[in-house]
Scaffold this motif. Structure first.
Motif, mmCIF file in Angstrom:
data_model
loop_
_atom_site.group_PDB
_atom_site.id
_atom_site.type_symbol
_atom_site.label_atom_id
_atom_site.label_comp_id
_atom_site.label_asym_id
_atom_site.label_seq_id
_atom_site.Cartn_x
_atom_site.Cartn_y
_atom_site.Cartn_z
ATOM 1 N N LEU A 241 0.808 -1.213 0.000
ATOM 2 C CA LEU A 241 0.000 0.000 0.000
ATOM 3 C C LEU A 241 0.844 1.266 0.000
ATOM 4 O O LEU A 241 0.320 2.362 -0.231
ATOM 5 C CB LEU A 241 -0.947 0.003 1.212
ATOM 6 C CG LEU A 241 -2.037 -1.066 1.204
ATOM 7 C CD1 LEU A 241 -2.898 -0.958 2.461
ATOM 8 C CD2 LEU A 241 -2.912 -0.971 -0.042
ATOM 9 N N THR A 242 2.123 1.136 0.294
ATOM 10 C CA THR A 242 3.005 2.321 0.321
ATOM 11 C C THR A 242 4.126 2.207 -0.693
ATOM 12 O O THR A 242 5.068 3.003 -0.644
ATOM 13 C CB THR A 242 3.602 2.509 1.728
ATOM 14 O OG1 THR A 242 4.434 1.389 2.060
ATOM 15 C CG2 THR A 242 2.510 2.654 2.779
ATOM 16 N N GLY A 243 4.037 1.239 -1.593
ATOM 17 C CA GLY A 243 5.076 1.083 -2.608
ATOM 18 C C GLY A 243 5.079 2.233 -3.599
ATOM 19 O O GLY A 243 4.054 2.871 -3.857
ATOM 20 N N TYR A 348 11.731 -5.918 2.707
ATOM 21 C CA TYR A 348 10.607 -5.861 1.769
ATOM 22 C C TYR A 348 10.102 -4.439 1.614
ATOM 23 O O TYR A 348 9.762 -3.990 0.509
ATOM 24 C CB TYR A 348 9.478 -6.767 2.242
ATOM 25 C CG TYR A 348 9.828 -8.242 2.290
ATOM 26 C CD1 TYR A 348 10.846 -8.762 1.484
ATOM 27 C CD2 TYR A 348 9.155 -9.117 3.143
ATOM 28 C CE1 TYR A 348 11.172 -10.108 1.531
ATOM 29 C CE2 TYR A 348 9.470 -10.468 3.192
ATOM 30 C CZ TYR A 348 10.480 -10.954 2.399
ATOM 31 O OH TYR A 348 10.797 -12.276 2.435
ATOM 32 N N ILE A 349 10.033 -3.697 2.724
ATOM 33 C CA ILE A 349 9.586 -2.302 2.666
ATOM 34 C C ILE A 349 10.597 -1.473 1.859
ATOM 35 O O ILE A 349 10.227 -0.635 1.027
ATOM 36 C CB ILE A 349 9.400 -1.722 4.075
ATOM 37 C CG1 ILE A 349 8.239 -2.414 4.793
ATOM 38 C CG2 ILE A 349 9.150 -0.219 4.021
ATOM 39 C CD1 ILE A 349 8.115 -2.073 6.256
ATOM 40 N N GLY A 350 11.894 -1.706 2.115
ATOM 41 C CA GLY A 350 12.927 -0.982 1.380
ATOM 42 C C GLY A 350 12.861 -1.240 -0.109
ATOM 43 O O GLY A 350 13.059 -0.328 -0.928
ATOM 44 N N MET A 351 12.588 -2.489 -0.513
ATOM 45 C CA MET A 351 12.460 -2.812 -1.942
ATOM 46 C C MET A 351 11.277 -2.090 -2.560
ATOM 47 O O MET A 351 11.316 -1.710 -3.747
ATOM 48 C CB MET A 351 12.304 -4.330 -2.102
ATOM 49 C CG MET A 351 13.541 -5.123 -1.724
ATOM 50 S SD MET A 351 13.236 -6.917 -1.628
ATOM 51 C CE MET A 351 12.712 -7.260 -3.305
ATOM 52 N N ALA A 352 10.210 -1.890 -1.772
ATOM 53 C CA ALA A 352 9.019 -1.217 -2.299
ATOM 54 C C ALA A 352 9.186 0.299 -2.352
ATOM 55 O O ALA A 352 8.408 0.986 -3.023
ATOM 56 C CB ALA A 352 7.799 -1.564 -1.454
#
Length: 357
Positions: A241-243, A348-352
């Motif tokens: 949702l924040t990608g 995963y958050i960093g990749m997005a």
């Protein structure tokens, strides 16, 4: 203070989502049924029943047996079946039935859960062992965070070294904070750090509480797949949702030759869906296996007890030594699993959050 309130809000969301999932997967096996059914000897213990009594959820919290009688906390049953009904689980656990509801027998589709006479389940939001453990651990975590925040409000951290609880919490919080900075980046890490810190402390606290063999510990919360699934879904929705636009472009329109684009898009979507599954199973399987190992080691004493005093003493010494070793190992695994879950979530958050160059 804004960061503290963010952690409180995140913890409340974790507690609400996990509690709902736990209630939806609640078995209710009576704790005192530890003997093999149909056994000719009442001395023959059902080892499998003892182990699963401790690792599965239930409508009561069995504490100990006193003079042959179980001492337990009977939790409230809350079901909606032509109106709301609230009653103590003792009424249905002692006889196996109450009103038009009963506990589904072994082998039934909803084994160990409250069902109607026709075997279907009513809407059940009962407070179970794992749900109660979730509530208590969440309150304990809130108290720990607020007490730590109070120390920093009353002291100048640049002039004084933290003491007491603050000295314990600061390295844990800073470890996750630095992890978020490294994996997410300088621009965005402060936005996601409260979620990652809350998730890490929540998992670590419940992992440690699960090792404690007596109330209020002993509940297998992080060894329940419903709990780990909700935690993984929080990461999944946070990531997707924040990608950034670049993240979705790489997913649905990667920079590959035209004929390979549909194939790569399917692979990328499948990869995004598999990530929460891997987070769920990794934490669930490791914590459940650790609890089962500890219980099996204790049960060896009773299995070998029928072979005489010498065998009993020998088995007791070996089991206690190995039990202590497994306890220490389980504490290490508890920290490692909390760390791995948080680290993978931050990656995963960093990749997005990667932006186009």
């Amino acid at each position: 203070m804004k960061g503290v309130f963010r952690k409180i809000a995140l913890l409340f969301c974790l507690m609400l989502g996990t509690g709902t999932a736990l209630r939806a997967t609640t078995p209710g096996l009576p704790a005192e049924e530890v003997y093999v059914e149909g056994s000719k000897s009442t001395d023959e213990l059902d080892i499998g029943g003892i182990i699963f009594e401790h690792v599965l959820d239930s409508y009561e919290w069995h504490i100990l047996d006193w003079k042959g009688e179980p001492v337990a906390i009977y939790l409230p049953v809350i079901i909606c079946d032509e109106g709301w009904h609230v009653f103590s689980s003792r009424k249905i656990l002692e006889t196996g039935s109450y009103g038009r509801w009963h506990i589904a027998p072994e082998g039934a589709p909803h084994e160990g859960k409250i069902v109607r006479a026709d075997g279907t389940r009513p809407f059940d939001i009962s407070i179970t062992k794992n749900v109660l453990s979730l509530m208590m651990s969440s309150i304990l975590l809130l108290v720990l965070v607020l007490l730590t925040a109070r120390w920093y409000r009353r002291h100048d951290a640049l002039e004084e070294h933290p003491t007491g609880l603050a000295a314990l919490m600061e390295p844990l919080v800073m470890m996750v904070h630095n992890m978020a900075r490294e994996n997410i980046g300088e621009e965005d890490y402060r936005r996601y750090s409260p979620f990652l810190i809350t998730a890490f402390l929540f998992i670590l606290l419940n992992n440690f509480l699960g090792i404690i063999p007596f109330f209020p510990g002993g509940a297998n919360l992080t060894g329940n797949i419903a709990c780990t699934l909700v935690l993984a879904l929080f990461t999944f929705f946070t990531v997707n949702l924040t990608g950034t636009k670049h993240y979705y472009k790489d997913m649905f329109s990667p920079d590959v030759p035209g004929i390979l684009k549909p194939i790569m898009a399917v692979i990328e979507v499948f990869s995004a869906l598999v990530k929460p599954i891997s987070l769920t199973i990794r934490l669930f399987a490791n914590m459940l296996a650790g609890h089962i190992q500890l219980l099996c080691m204790v049960c060896i004493i009773f299995i070998l007890g029928k072979y005489g005093p010498a065998m009993t003493c020998g088995a007791t010494v070996i089991s206690v030594l190995f039990g202590i070793f497994l306890d220490v190992l389980e504490m290490l695994i508890s920290f490692i699993q909390a760390y791995i879950f948080t680290m993978l979530s931050s990656i995963y958050i960093g990749m997005a959050r990667v932006k186009a160059e």
